[in-house]
Scaffold this motif. Structure first.
Motif, PDB file in Angstrom:
ATOM      1  N   GLU A 170      -5.535   2.883  -3.792  1.00  0.00           N
ATOM      2  CA  GLU A 170      -5.187   1.848  -5.002  1.00  0.00           C
ATOM      3  C   GLU A 170      -5.557   2.259  -6.188  1.00  0.00           C
ATOM      4  N   GLN A 171      -7.057   2.183  -6.748  1.00  0.00           N
ATOM      5  CA  GLN A 171      -6.660   2.936  -8.119  1.00  0.00           C
ATOM      6  C   GLN A 171      -6.775   3.682  -8.245  1.00  0.00           C
ATOM      7  N   GLY A 172      -6.449   5.154  -7.691  1.00  0.00           N
ATOM      8  CA  GLY A 172      -6.065   6.228  -8.497  1.00  0.00           C
ATOM      9  C   GLY A 172      -7.138   7.022  -7.708  1.00  0.00           C
ATOM     10  N   PHE A 173      -7.925   6.913  -6.944  1.00  0.00           N
ATOM     11  CA  PHE A 173      -8.888   8.029  -6.347  1.00  0.00           C
ATOM     12  C   PHE A 173      -7.795   8.662  -5.488  1.00  0.00           C
ATOM     13  N   LYS A 174      -8.207  10.433  -5.063  1.00  0.00           N
ATOM     14  CA  LYS A 174      -7.753  10.610  -3.884  1.00  0.00           C
ATOM     15  C   LYS A 174      -9.039  10.805  -3.648  1.00  0.00           C
ATOM     16  N   VAL A 175      -9.671  10.344  -2.295  1.00  0.00           N
ATOM     17  CA  VAL A 175     -11.027   9.553  -1.753  1.00  0.00           C
ATOM     18  C   VAL A 175     -11.281  10.742  -0.412  1.00  0.00           C
ATOM     19  N   HIS A 176     -11.835  11.590   0.053  1.00  0.00           N
ATOM     20  CA  HIS A 176     -12.467  12.724   0.229  1.00  0.00           C
ATOM     21  C   HIS A 176     -14.036  11.628   1.025  1.00  0.00           C
ATOM     22  N   VAL A 177     -13.633  11.606   2.777  1.00  0.00           N
ATOM     23  CA  VAL A 177     -14.723  11.634   3.093  1.00  0.00           C
ATOM     24  C   VAL A 177     -15.449  12.613   4.206  1.00  0.00           C
ATOM     25  N   ARG A 208     -11.507  13.554   5.767  1.00  0.00           N
ATOM     26  CA  ARG A 208     -10.797  13.169   5.761  1.00  0.00           C
ATOM     27  C   ARG A 208      -9.812  12.765   4.590  1.00  0.00           C
ATOM     28  N   VAL A 209      -8.877  12.487   3.946  1.00  0.00           N
ATOM     29  CA  VAL A 209      -8.262  12.593   2.382  1.00  0.00           C
ATOM     30  C   VAL A 209      -7.362  11.027   2.813  1.00  0.00           C
ATOM     31  N   ILE A 210      -7.875  10.715   1.990  1.00  0.00           N
ATOM     32  CA  ILE A 210      -7.062   8.625   1.596  1.00  0.00           C
ATOM     33  C   ILE A 210      -6.910   9.160   0.020  1.00  0.00           C
ATOM     34  N   GLY A 211      -5.583   8.439   0.371  1.00  0.00           N
ATOM     35  CA  GLY A 211      -4.477   7.935  -1.528  1.00  0.00           C
ATOM     36  C   GLY A 211      -4.606   9.394  -2.494  1.00  0.00           C
ATOM     37  N   GLU A 212      -3.626   9.539  -3.470  1.00  0.00           N
ATOM     38  CA  GLU A 212      -3.728  10.645  -4.155  1.00  0.00           C
ATOM     39  C   GLU A 212      -4.455  10.147  -5.592  1.00  0.00           C
ATOM     40  N   GLY A 213      -4.456  11.058  -6.706  1.00  0.00           N
ATOM     41  CA  GLY A 213      -5.269  11.058  -7.854  1.00  0.00           C
ATOM     42  C   GLY A 213      -6.457  11.678  -8.282  1.00  0.00           C
ATOM     43  N   ARG A 214      -7.006  11.076  -8.608  1.00  0.00           N
ATOM     44  CA  ARG A 214      -8.900  12.569  -9.145  1.00  0.00           C
ATOM     45  C   ARG A 214      -9.681  12.091  -8.122  1.00  0.00           C
ATOM     46  N   PRO A 215     -10.455  13.612  -7.862  1.00  0.00           N
ATOM     47  CA  PRO A 215     -10.664  13.465  -6.626  1.00  0.00           C
ATOM     48  C   PRO A 215     -12.217  12.533  -6.458  1.00  0.00           C
ATOM     49  N   LEU A 216     -12.548  11.858  -5.564  1.00  0.00           N
ATOM     50  CA  LEU A 216     -13.774  11.142  -5.707  1.00  0.00           C
ATOM     51  C   LEU A 216     -14.338  11.814  -3.884  1.00  0.00           C
ATOM     52  N   MET A 221       1.013  -1.373  -0.383  1.00  0.00           N
ATOM     53  CA  MET A 221      -0.048  -0.196   0.034  1.00  0.00           C
ATOM     54  C   MET A 221       0.998   1.097   0.476  1.00  0.00           C
ATOM     55  N   SER A 222       0.759   1.807  -0.676  1.00  0.00           N
ATOM     56  CA  SER A 222       1.502   3.190  -1.397  1.00  0.00           C
ATOM     57  C   SER A 222       0.841   4.908  -0.393  1.00  0.00           C
ATOM     58  N   HIS A 223       0.194   4.500   0.146  1.00  0.00           N
ATOM     59  CA  HIS A 223      -0.845   5.298   0.940  1.00  0.00           C
ATOM     60  C   HIS A 223      -0.927   4.821   2.235  1.00  0.00           C
ATOM     61  N   GLN A 224      -1.105   6.533   2.846  1.00  0.00           N
ATOM     62  CA  GLN A 224      -1.419   6.129   4.458  1.00  0.00           C
ATOM     63  C   GLN A 224      -2.931   5.305   4.736  1.00  0.00           C
TER      64      GLN A 224
END
Length: 284
Positions: A55-62, A24-32, A1-4
């Motif tokens: 891991e699929q390339g999204f920057k996930v925001h909850v 919270r933000v998980i990952g980097e990439g396309r904003p979700l 896992m490359s992200h926190q």
């Protein structure tokens, strides 16, 4: 896992329009951006689902809605107010071409964001929610019993999984363990007494009586995906199936032996499917 990992990412806060929203933000990439369910907080998302999306390339925001979880402001379950939270957060964080997701009540809020500001979105992804307009099947009375009380594991199974399936029950146990894995910065739970007072006595038909929304979905070029469980006691998926020939950009994924939380039971499947949908259905 490359992200926190999702269960370890820190809480962040942003001031917007007179209240402080927690996210919270998980990952980097396309904003979700994901809008959570009734009685949900940021902690209600399965960390494996969020990690799989990253891991699929999204920057996930909850995030937590105003007045709930770790967010400040006045609490409300008026869907228009929840949609305003999402719109304000998108603006405050400067997000563009957002993949907007919503689960259950959060799916209603996401559809209202789509109606008000389609120019902000590239795709709309819905989980276990209701379409606008007349429903071919309404929810079950059991949901209204469970939604008004403090819930144990058996309630969790009946709400979000398929209690008659051993595989679904086993998936529920795994998901509950993952959801409980955060050790720092947990969100206070939504008070069930207050939430129950917002519900009404039973299922309504339509559950989302917004005629302009149905018209907008009929005309949109934005790709729409609904991921549902085969036995959803809150918003039965059959009402989406009835629209498959009506809404021109609608994709439907119905997962077997599952309930109101298909992405809890099939977190990696749902993340991969969502990523494939976004990649293959570029919005015009």
């Amino acid at each position: 896992m490359s992200h926190q990992p999702a269960h370890e990412v820190p809480n962040q806060f942003v001031e917007c329009n007179g209240r402080r929203l927690a996210y919270r933000v998980i990952g980097e990439g396309r904003p979700l951006l994901l809008c959570v369910r009734f009685r949900g907080t940021m902690d209600s998302w399965d960390p494996l689902f969020l990690d799989a999306l990253a891991e699929q390339g999204f920057k996930v925001h909850v995030f937590d809605y105003s007045g709930l979880g770790l967010s400040g402001g006045e609490r409300s379950y008026d869907p228009a107010r929840l949609a305003r939270d999402a719109l304000d957060l998108i603006g405050a964080l400067g997000l563009q071409r957002v993949v907007l997701g919503g689960w259950s009540l959060g799916g209603i809020a996401a559809q209202l964001v789509f109606l008000q500001a389609p120019q902000l979105l590239s795709h709309l992804v819905l989980f276990g929610t209701t379409p606008p307009g007349e429903l071919v099947r309404t929810g079950e009375a059991l949901f209204y019993q469970l939604a008004r009380r403090d819930n144990d594991f058996e309630d969790f199974v009946h709400l979000f999984f398929e209690p008659l399936s051993d595989d679904s029950r086993a998936a529920a146990a795994r998901s509950a363990e993952r959801i409980a894995s955060r050790r720092q910065g947990q969100c206070p739970p939504v008070p069930y007494e207050w939430a129950g007072q917002q519900l009404g006595e039973g299922p309504r038909n339509p559950a989302l009586p917004v005629p302009p929304l149905l018209d907008a979905l009929k005309r949109t070029r934005i790709p729409v995906l609904h991921i549902g469980g085969s036995h959803d006691i809150v918003f039965p998926v059959e009402s989406w199936h009835a629209l498959s020939g009506v809404l021109p950009t609608l994709h439907l994924l119905t997962l077997p032996s599952s309930g109101h939380g298909p992405h809890l039971q099939y977190p990696q499947v749902c993340a991969r499917y969502l990523a494939t949908f976004v990649e293959s259905e570029g919005a015009a």
